[in-house]
Motif scaffolding. Sequence first.
Motif, PDB file in Angstrom:
ATOM      1  N   PHE A  70      58.729  44.674  31.162  1.00  0.00           N
ATOM      2  CA  PHE A  70      58.481  45.002  32.565  1.00  0.00           C
ATOM      3  C   PHE A  70      58.307  43.740  33.392  1.00  0.00           C
ATOM      4  N   ALA A  71      58.597  43.872  34.666  1.00  0.00           N
ATOM      5  CA  ALA A  71      58.436  42.741  35.590  1.00  0.00           C
ATOM      6  C   ALA A  71      56.985  42.716  36.058  1.00  0.00           C
ATOM      7  N   TRP A  72      56.299  41.610  35.787  1.00  0.00           N
ATOM      8  CA  TRP A  72      54.890  41.497  36.140  1.00  0.00           C
ATOM      9  C   TRP A  72      54.664  41.708  37.629  1.00  0.00           C
ATOM     10  N   ALA A  73      55.517  41.171  38.464  1.00  0.00           N
ATOM     11  CA  ALA A  73      55.344  41.269  39.921  1.00  0.00           C
ATOM     12  C   ALA A  73      55.458  42.709  40.411  1.00  0.00           C
ATOM     13  N   GLU A  74      56.293  43.516  39.745  1.00  0.00           N
ATOM     14  CA  GLU A  74      56.435  44.915  40.160  1.00  0.00           C
ATOM     15  C   GLU A  74      55.310  45.790  39.622  1.00  0.00           C
ATOM     16  N   VAL A  75      54.938  45.586  38.364  1.00  0.00           N
ATOM     17  CA  VAL A  75      53.897  46.399  37.745  1.00  0.00           C
ATOM     18  C   VAL A  75      52.515  46.027  38.270  1.00  0.00           C
ATOM     19  N   ASP A  76      52.304  44.764  38.499  1.00  0.00           N
ATOM     20  CA  ASP A  76      50.982  44.279  38.907  1.00  0.00           C
ATOM     21  C   ASP A  76      51.113  43.310  40.076  1.00  0.00           C
ATOM     22  N   PRO A  77      51.424  43.834  41.278  1.00  0.00           N
ATOM     23  CA  PRO A  77      51.634  42.927  42.420  1.00  0.00           C
ATOM     24  C   PRO A  77      50.367  42.169  42.828  1.00  0.00           C
ATOM     25  N   SER A  78      49.191  42.758  42.604  1.00  0.00           N
ATOM     26  CA  SER A  78      47.957  42.050  42.976  1.00  0.00           C
ATOM     27  C   SER A  78      47.400  41.205  41.832  1.00  0.00           C
ATOM     28  N   CYS A  79      48.099  41.144  40.723  1.00  0.00           N
ATOM     29  CA  CYS A  79      47.792  40.267  39.586  1.00  0.00           C
ATOM     30  C   CYS A  79      46.497  40.639  38.854  1.00  0.00           C
ATOM     31  N   HIS A  80      46.087  41.913  38.925  1.00  0.00           N
ATOM     32  CA  HIS A  80      44.878  42.342  38.209  1.00  0.00           C
ATOM     33  C   HIS A  80      45.084  42.325  36.694  1.00  0.00           C
ATOM     34  N   LEU A  81      46.223  42.802  36.222  1.00  0.00           N
ATOM     35  CA  LEU A  81      46.511  42.810  34.794  1.00  0.00           C
ATOM     36  C   LEU A  81      46.614  41.394  34.251  1.00  0.00           C
ATOM     37  N   CYS A  82      47.255  40.532  35.011  1.00  0.00           N
ATOM     38  CA  CYS A  82      47.390  39.134  34.590  1.00  0.00           C
ATOM     39  C   CYS A  82      46.024  38.453  34.530  1.00  0.00           C
ATOM     40  N   ASN A  83      45.179  38.699  35.517  1.00  0.00           N
ATOM     41  CA  ASN A  83      43.828  38.127  35.522  1.00  0.00           C
ATOM     42  C   ASN A  83      42.989  38.683  34.374  1.00  0.00           C
ATOM     43  N   PHE A  84      43.128  39.987  34.107  1.00  0.00           N
ATOM     44  CA  PHE A  84      42.401  40.599  32.994  1.00  0.00           C
ATOM     45  C   PHE A  84      42.836  39.992  31.665  1.00  0.00           C
ATOM     46  N   LEU A  85      44.121  39.818  31.491  1.00  0.00           N
ATOM     47  CA  LEU A  85      44.635  39.225  30.259  1.00  0.00           C
ATOM     48  C   LEU A  85      44.141  37.789  30.104  1.00  0.00           C
ATOM     49  N   GLY A  86      44.181  37.025  31.180  1.00  0.00           N
ATOM     50  CA  GLY A  86      43.682  35.648  31.126  1.00  0.00           C
ATOM     51  C   GLY A  86      42.201  35.591  30.801  1.00  0.00           C
ATOM     52  N   PHE A  87      41.412  36.459  31.450  1.00  0.00           N
ATOM     53  CA  PHE A  87      39.976  36.517  31.173  1.00  0.00           C
ATOM     54  C   PHE A  87      39.726  36.905  29.719  1.00  0.00           C
ATOM     55  N   SER A  88      40.462  37.901  29.231  1.00  0.00           N
ATOM     56  CA  SER A  88      40.289  38.358  27.845  1.00  0.00           C
ATOM     57  C   SER A  88      40.612  37.252  26.858  1.00  0.00           C
ATOM     58  N   MET A  89      41.681  36.524  27.110  1.00  0.00           N
ATOM     59  CA  MET A  89      42.061  35.454  26.192  1.00  0.00           C
ATOM     60  C   MET A  89      41.016  34.343  26.169  1.00  0.00           C
TER      61      MET A  89
END
Length: 189
Positions: A70-89
Amino acid sequence: IASPWFSTAFGLIGLCSNLFALCVLLSSSRKLSSRARSSFLVFLCGLVVTDFMGLLVTASVIIPYHFIKFAWAEVDPSCHLCNFLGFSMVFFGQCPLLLGATMAGERFFGINHPFSRYTSISKRRAWSILGLFSVLPSFSFNPVSVVTLCRVYHDRESVQRRRDSEVEMMVQLVGIMIIATICWMPLLV
């Protein structure tokens, strides 16, 4: 480009290994009655649980990404999933380091100052002191503990007092320290 089966296989191996380790630790903690050993096992169980949770949380995002693409920008335009993944890591990457350092401190005082250490430490207290140390104390405590343990083992008067459990714990700590160094020090630097 890595195959999605590659990350899936390694994720499953890591999860199964941690579940196996947790089962072994729980069964051995029921058999042993030593308070000093039980606090070490609490920390070791915490290490296994946080590693398991880290794999579970990050794999639940990474593996679907590899399969679906999936395209990150389309699925998560506000970057919540990306931030969650970064925080989790970062969070689940730091927890094993802090637990390993706490375990090193616990064994340092258990081996070098066995009579000054509070012997009836509760599990609640053991959990509350997680995160007091970081990577640097483990690098100072572990070598001193290993040297002290080697001196005790080679001392002729203490041959009768075998310390097999301390040797086992120190081998585990040195292994954790080496793995933490190889895996996390480049990221920390």
